[in-house]
Structures are given as structure tokens and as C-alpha cells.
Design a protein around this motif. Structure first.
Motif, PDB file in Angstrom:
ATOM      1  N   ASP A 377     -53.617 -95.214 125.902  1.00  0.00           N
ATOM      2  CA  ASP A 377     -53.587 -95.719 127.284  1.00  0.00           C
ATOM      3  C   ASP A 377     -52.477 -96.761 127.480  1.00  0.00           C
ATOM      4  O   ASP A 377     -52.411 -97.422 128.508  1.00  0.00           O
ATOM      5  CB  ASP A 377     -54.959 -96.292 127.687  1.00  0.00           C
ATOM      6  CG  ASP A 377     -55.428 -97.376 126.723  1.00  0.00           C
ATOM      7  OD1 ASP A 377     -54.663 -97.710 125.779  1.00  0.00           O
ATOM      8  OD2 ASP A 377     -56.555 -97.881 126.901  1.00  0.00           O
ATOM      9  N   LYS A 382     -47.745 -93.468 127.286  1.00  0.00           N
ATOM     10  CA  LYS A 382     -47.593 -92.706 128.534  1.00  0.00           C
ATOM     11  C   LYS A 382     -46.147 -92.268 128.739  1.00  0.00           C
ATOM     12  O   LYS A 382     -45.884 -91.141 129.169  1.00  0.00           O
ATOM     13  CB  LYS A 382     -48.047 -93.561 129.726  1.00  0.00           C
ATOM     14  CG  LYS A 382     -49.562 -93.577 129.876  1.00  0.00           C
ATOM     15  CD  LYS A 382     -49.998 -94.409 131.065  1.00  0.00           C
ATOM     16  CE  LYS A 382     -51.498 -94.644 130.996  1.00  0.00           C
ATOM     17  NZ  LYS A 382     -51.899 -95.865 131.700  1.00  0.00           N
ATOM     18  N   SER A 385     -45.485 -89.396 126.465  1.00  0.00           N
ATOM     19  CA  SER A 385     -46.165 -88.196 126.949  1.00  0.00           C
ATOM     20  C   SER A 385     -45.386 -87.562 128.106  1.00  0.00           C
ATOM     21  O   SER A 385     -45.158 -86.349 128.132  1.00  0.00           O
ATOM     22  CB  SER A 385     -47.587 -88.566 127.376  1.00  0.00           C
ATOM     23  OG  SER A 385     -48.270 -87.415 127.806  1.00  0.00           O
ATOM     24  N   LYS A 395     -47.656 -80.888 128.394  1.00  0.00           N
ATOM     25  CA  LYS A 395     -48.127 -82.210 128.005  1.00  0.00           C
ATOM     26  C   LYS A 395     -48.404 -82.217 126.500  1.00  0.00           C
ATOM     27  O   LYS A 395     -49.049 -81.304 125.988  1.00  0.00           O
ATOM     28  CB  LYS A 395     -49.429 -82.479 128.766  1.00  0.00           C
ATOM     29  CG  LYS A 395     -49.685 -83.924 129.057  1.00  0.00           C
ATOM     30  CD  LYS A 395     -50.946 -84.053 129.894  1.00  0.00           C
ATOM     31  CE  LYS A 395     -51.537 -85.416 129.592  1.00  0.00           C
ATOM     32  NZ  LYS A 395     -52.038 -86.078 130.754  1.00  0.00           N
TER      33      LYS A 395
END
Ligand code: BES
Ligand code: MN
Ligand code: MN
Length: 462
Positions: A377, A382, A385, A395
Motif C-alpha cells: 500500500d 503503487k 505496479s 497489473k
């Protein structure tokens, strides 16, 4: 980013040729014979960093192999990415098993890499992957599209424990100030199944010596009467696992963090074929700790493996002898929250305790390191990703790896920084083995993906 991608596309062939130049240098850190090649490799890398416009390039001397440093600060208010990699490689032996010489890179087609793969020691671990970062930054700089600051720290002792890098990091906290560490020194699931490594195992490595009689003996005159250190060592090693594949060292599992059922279910979603796994290794079946799947055994569970064992007569023909000594090198892969020093101590205490009175045992600890995990998180994860999604059209799956990069936990402790592990190698690339290779697809895809990381990381930080 459009010009960056165009630049990468137009310079692909040159990027491969430049990597070949680095792969030709046998920068083996484990063997002092190659000291000069190690220095040559550091210099070549530093020259290339200067050429592409990286500033303050330095070859930082250490008590061992030098660290190559460089930076490009475009605006001190923007985030800074610290790139870590290593230019040292594993020894190439056994040489006779290579289908082409380890330091003469060539491109060959394989089943998994139909577009070709670069065969050479270090092609994947880690010269090829490290150099992707240099080329990605070159591409961004070429058209003024570097969106944030970057620092490079490329070491030459990763394969021997990063001892001097640890000292360098402790002494250069200001210089290494950054917002995230970015590393490509791991792998991904498959070329059509991108993944981001979210964990590494720790390591405790020991060497053991078992001594029986004070000299080698005639196995007829003394056989059956004295402890044979090789027999004893074999028995002691065998007793380190029980019938369920659990390690029998008291206290070994005490600090192991067990995953929740949800986390295990999430992990099980990553594609895995038992059959393909066995076929790739010519195995009839797998083996490991009862109650865990193969992917779990290889990532979230600690292990103990003999890496080498020797003693007695191994030459031509038969020599009837009871050796005075037997040896083994043993690695233990650790998971959060096992402490490598504590595990080494537990091993030593246990190994000495199980030794019969008829032998003497010495346990010698080698290098080690803690496990590391990256939370998914975080901004860094992120950004990674999103970068993979952009480059692969898919993804990526978060995957914990079984390998170790001990310095990653140290970065967190000393610099307070998390590391993003954007690995592009495949398990089949044979790192540390004969015929190590790295797919051209992977090399190019890595160079393409990295600039997107810079882009998203800067954007998410704004
Ligand atoms: N790059 C590897 C580690 C790695 C490979 C992690 C693939 C995940 C996936 C690194 O160069 C290495 O070989 N590490 C050693 C430990 C080191 C202390 C010698 C290892 O894992 O055995
Ligand atoms: Mn590596
Ligand atoms: Mn390695």
C-alpha cells in the motif's frame, strides 16, 4: 515519456552492445585473482555514467571492492530515487558445463526466450539488470524527461556479503539521502505474467568442521573402532530435518511470522504448475516442509540446506581411509522476524550438542542478513505496479521471493528507506549456474518500465 520510449527503441542494439562490454569483464568478487577485473568493471561503469550525463561520478574506495556512485539532481524539491545494484558476479565454474564461455557474451534462442537471450555470467545477476537502470536514465536525460532526482550506488561485493557497502552506507547517510531505493536484482513470474517482488528471505550461513582421529587412518585397521567424521557429519546433518521436513534446531521457528489464511489464499492466486516446475528440473516430485505449497516453501518459510560437503578421498580409484576431518557449508534462509545472529547461535549450540563424544565440532559463522518485506500500500509499490501495467499491459502480481539481498534490510535500518524490487529475471535464467542468461525481451522491457516508475513515483509524491 514519449521521447524517452522512442529513444529506447532507437538505441536498443547499442544498449546490448554496451552491456556486452561490461559482461566481458570477469568481475568475480569471491576470487582475489580477479581484483583487477573488478576495478576495470567499476571504471567502465563510472565512465558510462559520466557519458550519459550523470554528475559527481565517483569510484568510492572501500576496504574491499569500490562502490560506483553518481547523481543527477534536477531540483532538490523533487523526490530522489536511489538506484542500487551490483557489478560483481559469482564464479563461473564448473566451466565445462557452459555451452559458450562465461565471459564471451552471445545471443542464443531458447524455448523460453524465442526472441533471444544473452548468455554470460552476470547477464541477469546483476549486470544486465543493473545496466537497465543506467540506460533508462540515459533515455530520460536525452530528452530532458527525467522527472525527479536520481542517485546511483553500484557495489562490487554483493555476492560476498556486502560488508563494505554496509560501512559505506553508515558513513554516507547525507550523500545517500533519498525517498526510495530502486533495485532490479530479483525476478518475475514469467514474461507474460509480470510480478513485483515484495519480500526477500534473510540468511544465516555457517561452515562446520568435524574432527575424528588426529590423522587419516587405514580403514581396515581402525574401521569400526573410531568415529568416522564423514559418517558422523552425515548423520548430524540428516538429523537437522524431521520426517515432516521441519528443522529440528530448538527455537528455530520461535520468531517466524506465520501468514494469515487470507494472505496465503492471496498468494495461492499466483499461477503455479507443479508439473511444469518438475519438468523444468527433471524431477519426479518435489520435497519440503509438510503443510505448505511449493511457492510457500520457497518464500515464506525458513529452510536449511547443505551447500557443500567434503572430506576424505575423492580422487581416482579407491583409497581405503578414514579421514581425520569432514566439512560442510550450510545455509539457512530466514523469514521475518528471525534474527540471523540468533539463528546462527541456535545452530551452533544445537550442532555442538548433538555431536557424539567421539568427535570434535567447530561451527564457523559466515555472512548473513535479515529478511525484508515491502508493503503493497506504499507509494513506491503503487508506482511500480502502475509502471508494469503501463509497460506490460497487465497489473503485476506481488510475490515474495526466496532469495536474499541482505543489504535491503540494512538500508531500511540505516537510511530509513524502503526498497522497491523491480526484478525482470526468470527463475529459468540460471543465475549462479552454468549458462546464466537474460532474455532480450526482459532487458528491453526493463529499460522501458523503469522510466514509468520515475514518472508515477514523482506524480504520486506530488
Ligand atoms: N540477486 C541475487 C538474489 C536474488 C535472486 C533474490 C533472485 C531474488 C531472486 C543476489 O545476487 C544473490 O545471489 N544473493 C545471495 C546472497 C548473498 C549474501 C550472497 C543469495 O540469495 O544466495
Ligand atoms: Mn544479485
Ligand atoms: Mn547473486
Amino acid at each position: 515519456m514519449e521521447n524517452t520510449q522512442k529513444y529506447i527503441h532507437e538505441n536498443k542494439e547499442r544498449f546490448v552492445q554496451e552491456l556486452f562490454g561490461i559482461l566481458k569483464i570477469p568481475s568475480i568478487s569471491a576470487d582475489p585473482v580477479y581484483k583487477n577485473d573488478v576495478l576495470k568493471c567499476a571504471e567502465k561503469l563510472a565512465d558510462n555514467l559520466s557519458e550519459i550525463g550523470v554528475e559527481k561520478v565517483e569510484i568510492c574506495q572501500t576496504a574491499g571492492n569500490p562502490i560506483v556512485y553518481g547523481e543527477k539532481i534536477i531540483d532538490s524539491t523533487l523526490p530522489t530515487v536511489l538506484v542500487y545494484g551490483h557489478y560483481d558476479v559469482q564464479p563461473a565454474d564448473p566451466l565445462e558445463l557452459w555451452t559458450s564461455p562465461p565471459f564471451e557474451p552471445v545471443i542464443k534462442i531458447t524455448e523460453i526466450h524465442p526472441e533471444g537471450a544473452i548468455f554470460a555470467r552476470g547477464s541477469c545477476d546483476d549486470k544486465g539488470q543493473m545496466f537497465m537502470h543506467v540506460k533508462a536514465v540515459e533515455a530520460m536525460l536525452a530528452h530532458n524527461e527525467l522527472p525527479c532526482n536520481v542517485k546511483f550506488m553500484i557495489e562490487g561485493e554483493e555476492e560476498v556479503g556486502s560488508e563494505n557497502l554496509a560501512i559505506f552506507v553508515k558513513n554516507n547517510k547525507e550523500k545517500l539521502k533519498a525517498d526510495i531505493i530502486l533495485v532490479s536484482d530479483t525476478g518475475m513470474l514469467a514474461n507474460d505474467t509480470p510480478s513485483v517482488t515484495t519480500g526477500l528471505r534473510g540468511l544465516s550461513y555457517v561452515e562446520v568442521e568435524v574432527t575424528g582421529p588426529n590423522r587419516d587412518l587405514h580403514s581396515g585397521l581402525y574401521g569400526g573402532c573410531v568415529a568416522n567424521p564423514i559418517n558422523v557429519l552425515a548423520q548430524m546433518i540428516a538429523s537437522l530435518h524431521d520426517e515432516n521436513g521441519k528443522i529440528t534446531i530448538p527455537g528455530f521457528y520461535d520468531k517466524v511470522v506465520e501468514l494469515s489464511e487470507e494472505e496465503r489464499a492471496e498468494m495461492a492466486k499466483a499461477p503455479f504448475s507443479h508439473e511444469e516446475y518438475c519438468n523444468a528440473l527433471d524431477l519426479n516430485d518435489v520435497m519440503g516442509e509438510a503443510g505448505y505449497s511449493t511457492p510457500e516453501r520457497g518464500s515464506i518459510r525458513p529452510t536449511l540446506d547443505v551447500n557443500g560437503i567434503w572430506g576424505g578421498y575423492t580422487g581416482e580409484g579407491a583409497k581405503t581411509v578414514i579421514a581425520s576431518k569432514a566439512f560442510a557449508k550450510i545455509s539457512m534462509r530466514l523469514v521475518p522476524d528471525q534474527d540471523p545472529e540468533e539463528i546462527t547461535q541456535l545452530f551452533k549450540t544445537h550442532f555442538e550438542a548433538i555431536a557424539p563424544n567421539s568427535v570434535k565440532v567447530v561451527v564457523k559463522p559466515h555472512h548473513g542478513g535479515e529478511a525484508a518485506v515491502t508493503p503493497i500500500d506504499s507509494i513506491g509499490y503503487k508506482a511500480a505496479s502502475l509502471a508494469y501495467e503501463k509497460a506490460f499491459g497487465k497489473k503485476p502480481i506481488p510475490v515474495r521471493s526466496g532469495g536474499s539481498i541482505p543489504i535491503v534490510a540494512m538500508f531500511e535500518k540505516e537510511l530509513g528507506l524502503k526498497t522497491i524490487l523491480m526484478g525482470f529475471g526468470l527463475n529459468s535464467d540460471a543465475i549462479h549456474s552454468p549458462n546464466e542468461h537474460y532474455g532480450l525481451f526482459n532487458y528491453y522491457k526493463g529499460i522501458e518500465t523503469i522510466p514509468y516508475f520515475y514518472h508515477y513515483f514523482t506524480e504520486l509524491n506530488a
